[in-house]
Scaffold this active site. Structure first.
Site, PDB file in Angstrom:
ATOM      1  N   SER A 246      42.031  34.597  49.067  1.00 37.80           N
ATOM      2  CA  SER A 246      41.508  35.929  48.784  1.00 37.80           C
ATOM      3  C   SER A 246      42.629  36.850  48.331  1.00 37.80           C
ATOM      4  CB  SER A 246      40.846  36.495  50.049  1.00 37.80           C
ATOM      5  OG  SER A 246      40.323  37.777  49.805  1.00 37.80           O
ATOM      6  N   GLY A 247      42.408  37.550  47.206  1.00 35.94           N
ATOM      7  CA  GLY A 247      43.406  38.467  46.685  1.00 35.94           C
ATOM      8  C   GLY A 247      44.376  37.849  45.711  1.00 35.94           C
ATOM      9  N   THR A 251      39.298  36.586  40.048  1.00 39.59           N
ATOM     10  CA  THR A 251      38.303  37.270  39.229  1.00 39.59           C
ATOM     11  C   THR A 251      38.902  37.717  37.901  1.00 39.59           C
ATOM     12  OG1 THR A 251      37.079  38.018  41.181  1.00 39.59           O
ATOM     13  CG2 THR A 251      36.732  39.243  39.150  1.00 39.59           C
ATOM     14  N   ASN A 344      42.453  42.863  48.843  1.00 43.76           N
ATOM     15  CA  ASN A 344      42.084  42.940  47.434  1.00 43.76           C
ATOM     16  C   ASN A 344      41.085  44.069  47.235  1.00 43.76           C
ATOM     17  OD1 ASN A 344      41.353  42.461  44.797  1.00 43.76           O
ATOM     18  ND2 ASN A 344      40.549  40.424  45.131  1.00 43.76           N
ATOM     19  N   SER A 347      37.545  42.418  45.280  1.00 39.61           N
ATOM     20  CA  SER A 347      37.304  41.049  45.717  1.00 39.61           C
ATOM     21  C   SER A 347      35.854  40.639  45.451  1.00 39.61           C
ATOM     22  CB  SER A 347      37.604  40.919  47.216  1.00 39.61           C
ATOM     23  OG  SER A 347      37.282  39.629  47.684  1.00 39.61           O
ATOM     24  N   SER A 348      35.676  39.496  44.801  1.00 32.81           N
ATOM     25  CA  SER A 348      34.323  38.959  44.592  1.00 32.81           C
ATOM     26  C   SER A 348      33.811  38.432  45.922  1.00 32.81           C
ATOM     27  CB  SER A 348      34.345  37.818  43.566  1.00 32.81           C
ATOM     28  OG  SER A 348      34.759  38.278  42.312  1.00 32.81           O
ATOM     29  N   GLY A 584      38.417  32.526  47.620  1.00 27.34           N
ATOM     30  CA  GLY A 584      39.521  31.723  48.131  1.00 27.34           C
ATOM     31  C   GLY A 584      39.470  31.546  49.631  1.00 27.34           C
ATOM     32  N   GLU A 586      40.079  32.013  53.398  1.00 26.82           N
ATOM     33  CA  GLU A 586      40.211  33.275  54.133  1.00 26.82           C
ATOM     34  C   GLU A 586      40.588  33.028  55.586  1.00 26.82           C
ATOM     35  OE1 GLU A 586      37.324  36.260  51.573  1.00 26.82           O
ATOM     36  OE2 GLU A 586      36.702  35.713  53.612  1.00 26.82           O
TER      37      GLU A 586
END
Length: 742
Positions: A246-247, A251, A344, A347-348, A584, A586
Site C-alpha cells: 500500500s502506497g 494506481t 497514501n 489509495s485504491s 498491495g 497491508e
C-alpha cells in the site's frame, strides 16, 4: 584468505557477538593501533582501512554514523544488515570490521556459508566521485537482499526511481512530482527505439514495460498472419501485473501504462487519419506552444497547474475516441473507490483488472474493467489518519450552492457535520490535491463517458442520501429492551427518504424489524435491539454504495466496450493487453478482515510470480542445457493452505461459522485456534488469544489480525426487508440498484 572485500553482516549475528550472554556466532576482537589482538586467527597482523567505493558510499542509513544505530524500515524496526569490510577468512575464523567503527569482530569460520556474511558489490564511480549502481540488478555480481536495497537506495537518492531485474521493473514511489519522466518526448524515445530498431540503451521505465507488451502482442499477430492468417490459434494476449504494498504507487503506474498504450494505439491508427483542417492545425500549434511554455517554467507546477497540464495532454485524444474514454474512466473510479490511508493519499480501496482490446493493426477498439473487493467498511468507520472516499469530500467542496440545495445540503456544510465523514477526524489530503479540482475532473469524465445529466443527478442524490443516512439515530423502544425505533424527529430523515424515494415508516420497519420463516409460507416478524438496528443501518449504507459502485463500473464498460462494425473486419479485436492493479500487502497497527482478504490476494499473486517468472525461467535453462545453480526462493503454498484450505483454512472456518446459528467472533477465533494452532505459518500466544488475535506469517512478513468483526464483515448481509424497501422505491435509479444488489 586475507581480503579487503565489501560485505554485509547480519545484524542479529553482530548483536549476538556483542551480547556476553550469547556466544552463537563468534566473539568481538579488540583493536589497538589498527592491529587485531587475537591469538587464534589474527596473529598480530594489522589491517588498513579500505578505500573501496562500497565503504565510502554505502547507502545503509546507519553506515555514516554508528553501524548499530537505529535504522527504520518504516514500521519501527531496524534493517537486518550492516555494511562492513571482510579482513580475513580462514578455517579458524572470519574477521570483519563494521563501517565507521574502529573495533573488529571475529566470527565463526562458517559465517559465510551460513549466510551471516554476504559479499557486497563494487560499483563504478562517476566523474564527481559518486557510485553508479547498474540499471539492471541481474548484472550484480552478488545478488541478495542487502545488495538489492543498497543499489535501489543509491538510485533513488539520484531521483532514479526505476530499476530492472530482467523482465521485472521495480518502481519506487518518489513522493514528489517528476514531470520530466513522463513527458511526450520521453514517450517518443521508447516508441522510436522499437519502431526504428535503434541500437540504443534506454533507462528502465514503466513505458518500457508497456511498450514490450504491445510489441510482443504485435509480433505474435504478425507471425500468425504470415503463417496461416488464422488469428484464433495465435497466443498474442499480454498481461501486465502492477503489484506492491500500500502506497507504493500502483494506481499512478497503471495510469501511465494505459496512457502509453493509448498513445501507441493512436500511432497505429495515424496512417488512416485524414489531414487535419486548417483551424485544427492552428489549435494544434497553440497546444504545442503552451507545452513549451510550461516546460520552460523553472518552478515545480502546483497540483492545480499539474491537473491543467494533464487536461491539455488529454485534448490530443478526440473526446469521443476509445483512448480518451478508457483514460477518463480513471477519475470516476478514483473518486468513488479511492481514499486517503495512513500511507497514501490516493489509495485504491478496490482491485481492478483492465482488459484493453486491440485489432490486428494495433489500434485500441474496446476495453472492459472488472473490480474486486471494494472496502465497504470504510463507509462506516475509518482509522485515525484516514478518511472516507474522495467523492464525499468532492461533493461538499466542489458543488455550487444551488446544486447542494438539490441534495438538502447547506452551503456551509462541512465533513465534520456527518457521522460517516468525521469518525477519524481527518478531512484533508497531504499531497496538495484539491477536492474542488478533482470534482471538476469527475464531472468532466462523466460527460466524456456519456453519463446523462439526469443520470449524474441520480448518482449524486444517492451519494448525498448516504451522508444524511449516517446521521440517522436509532432509539431503544420505551419499555422494550430488545426493540428499537427510528428517531422520527431527526432532521436528516426527510432528505434520506426524498433522495431514495422511500417512506419514513417503511424505513423504520426495515431497519428495526426482520422476518424469520416459521413454516411453509409463514413468517414471523421480530424486533431488533438498538445495537442490531444500528448494524442494519450500517449494512444499508454499505449495500447501497456497493451497488452504486458496481453500477458505475457497468456504465463505464458500456461506454468503452467494442462496438461491432459489420462491414470492417479490420476493426475487430483479436488480442488483448490486461493490466491488473491490485491493492498491495497491508500491515497496520490493527488488521482485520479486509487486510486478511487483501494479503490473501497478494499471497496468490506472489505464487503466480514464482511460477511464471522464477520456475519457468529455470525450467527454460534446463531445457536449453544451460549450466546454472538452482535459485532458492520462498514457496508460499503453505500460507495459502492456512488461509483457504477446505475444512481447515481460516476463510473456510469463517464461512462455516457464518452458516451456523448462534456463532460469534469469539467462537470463530476459538475454532481457528483449534484447527490452525499446529500450522507452521500460524501463531497465537496467550496474550493474543485473550484478545481474539492471531498471527499469520506471510511471504512479506508476519501480520497480526484482530478477529473482532470478522463474522459481520464476511456475512455483509442486508435483511430482506431493507432489500424490499429499495426495490419498491419511487426512484427508478434506486430500484435498479436493488437489482444490482441481487
Amino acid at each position: 584468505m586475507n581480503s579487503q572485500a565489501p560485505i554485509w553482516i547480519k545484524r542479529s549475528a553482530v548483536e549476538a557477538i556483542r551480547n556476553p550472554k550469547v556466544r552463537r556466532y563468534g566473539r568481538a576482537a579488540s583493536t589497538s593501533n589498527s592491529s587485531v589482538n587475537s591469538s587464534s586467527s589474527s596473529k598480530g597482523r594489522s589491517y588498513s582501512r579500505s578505500s573501496k567505493s562500497f565503504n565510502d558510499d554505502c547507502s545503509e542509513s546507519s553506515a555514516h554514523t554508528d553501524a548499530l544505530s537505529s535504522v527504520s524500515t518504516g514500521r519501527g524496526q531496524q534493517w537486518d544488515w550492516i555494511s562492513g569490510i571482510l579482513l580475513e577468512q580462514s578455517s579458524e575464523a572470519v574477521v570483519v570490521k563494521l563501517n565507521k567503527e574502529s573495533s573488529l569482530l571475529e566470527m565463526a569460520p562458517t559465517a559465510v556459508q551460513e549466510g551471516l556474511v554476504l559479499f557486497g558489490n563494487d560499483f563504478e564511480k562517476s566523474s564527481n566521485g559518486t557510485i553508479e549502481p547498474p540499471s539492471d540488478l541481474i548484472t550484480l555480481a552478488h545478488l541478495h537482499e542487502p545488495a538489492v536495497v543498497h543499489c535501489l537506495r543509491h538510485r533513488y537518492r539520484s531521483n532514479i526511481i526505476y530499476t530492472s531485474t530482467g523482465p521485472v521493473l521495480i518502481a519506487l514511489n518518489p513522493f514528489k512530482r517528476l514531470h520530466h519522466l513522463y513527458s511526450e518526448p520521453v514517450m517518443k524515445k521508447y516508441w522510436d527505439k522499437a519502431e526504428q530498431n535503434l541500437k540504443i540503451e534506454l533507462e528502465p521505465h514503466v513505458y518500457q514495460i508497456a511498450d514490450a507488451a504491445f510489441r510482443n502482442m504485435m509480433r505474435q499477430l504478425e507471425d500468425g498472419e504470415r503463417k496461416n492468417g488464422d488469428m484464433s490459434c495465435v497466443r498474442a494476449n499480454q498481461a501486465i501485473l502492477v503489484s506492491g504494498e500500500s502506497g507504493a504507487g500502483k494506481t499512478v503506474t497503471t495510469k501511465f501504462v494505459m496512457k502509453y498504450l493509448a498513445a501507441l494505439s493512436q500511432r497505429a491508427a495515424m496512417p488512416r487519419i485524414k489531414a487535419k483542417r486548417a483551424y485544427k492545425q492552428v489549435e494544434e500549434k497553440k497546444r504545442v506552444e503552451e507545452k513549451k511554455r510550461l516546460s520552460r517554467m523553472m518552478l515545480t507546477p502546483s497540483p492545480v497547474t499539474e491537473m491543467k497540464m494533464e487536461k491539455a495532454r488529454m485534448i490530443e485524444f478526440s473526446a469521443n475516441s476509445i483512448e480518451s474514454k478508457v483514460l477518463q474512466s480513471n477519475p470516476i473510479l478514483e473518486s468513488f473507490g479511492n481514499a486517503r490511508t495512513i500511507r497514501n493519499d490516493n489509495s485504491s480501496r478496490f482491485g481492478k483488472f483492465i482488459e484493453l482490446q486491440f485489432t490486428s493493426c494495433g489500434t485500441l477498439v474496446g476495453a472492459s474493467i472488472e473490480t474486486y473487493l471494494l472496502e465497504k467498511v470504510r463507509l462506516v468507520t475509518q482509522s485515525p489518519g484516514e478518511r472516507l472516499y474522495h467523492v464525499f469530500f468532492e461533493l461538499l467542496g466542489g458543488m455550487s450552492e444551488k446544486d447542494l440545495r438539490q441534495y438538502y445540503l447547506a452551503a456551509t456544510a462541512n465533513p465534520d457535520d456527518f457521522a460517516m465523514m468525521n469518525s477519524s477526524g481527518t478531512y484533508d489530503r497531504r499531497d496538495g490535491v484539491s477536492d474542488v479540482e478533482t470534482y471538476k475532473a469527475l464531472r468532466s469524465a462523466m460527460n466524456t463517458m456519456k453519463f446523462q445529466p439526469e443520470e449524474q443527478h441520480d448518482i449524486f442524490s444517492v451519494t448525498a442520501s448516504l451522508l444524511h443516512a449516517s446521521n440517522l439515530v436509532l432509539l431503544e423502544k420505551v419499555g422494550h429492551d430488545d426493540a428499537s425505533v427510528l428517531d422520527m424527529t431527526n432532521i436528516h430523515l426527510e432528505p434520506v427518504c426524498r433522495l431514495l424515494g422511500i417512506v419514513p415508516d417503511e424505513l423504520n420497519e426495515a431497519l428495526c424489524t426482520f422476518s424469520i420463516q416459521a413454516g411453509r409460507g409463514a413468517s414471523v416478524k421480530r424486533s431488533m435491539s438498538q445495537s442490531q438496528a444500528e448494524k442494519e443501518l450500517e449494512a444499508f449504507i454499505k449495500a447501497i454504495y456497493g451497488a452504486m459502485f458496481q453500477y458505475l463500473v457497468m456504465r463505464i464498460n458500456d461506454s468503452i466496450a467494442y462496438q461491432v462494425e459489420e462491414n470492417d473486419e479490420n476493426t475487430r479485436p483479436v488480442a488483448t493487453i490486461g493490466v491488473l492493479d491490485i491493492f498491495g500487502f497491508e500491515s497496520f497497527a490493527t488488521n482485520s478482515f479486509e487486510q486478511l482478504c487483501i494479503n490473501y490476494c497478494n499471497e496468490a499473486l506472489q505464487q503466480q510470480f514464482n511460477a511464471f517468472v522464477l520456475k519457468n525461467e529455470q525450467m527454460e535453462y534446463e531445457r536449453e542445457g544451460i549450466d546454472w545453480n538452482f535459485i532458492e526462493f520462498p514457496e508460499n503454498q503453505d500460507v495459502l493452505d492456512l488461509i483457504d484450505k477446505r475444512g481447515s483454512g481460516i476463510l473456510n472456518i469463517l464461512d462455516d461459522q457464518c452458516r451456523a446459528p448462534g456463532t460469534t467472533d469469539r467462537s470463530f477465533a476459538a475454532d481457528v485456534y483449534l484447527k490452525c494452532n499446529n500450522h507452521a505459518r500460524f501463531l497465537a500466544n496467550r496474550k493474543q488469544v485473550a484478545v481474539l488475535q492471531f498471527e499469520v506469517l506471510h511471504y512479506a512478513g508476519p501480520v497480526e489480525y484482530n478477529s473482532d468483526g470478522f463474522l459481520e464483515k464476511n456475512r455483509d448481509e442486508l435483511h430482506n426487508e431493507s432489500k424490499a424497501l429499495l426495490a419498491n422505491s419511487a426512484n427508478p435509479f434506486v430500484s435498479f440498484l436493488s437489482e444490482v444488489l441481487n
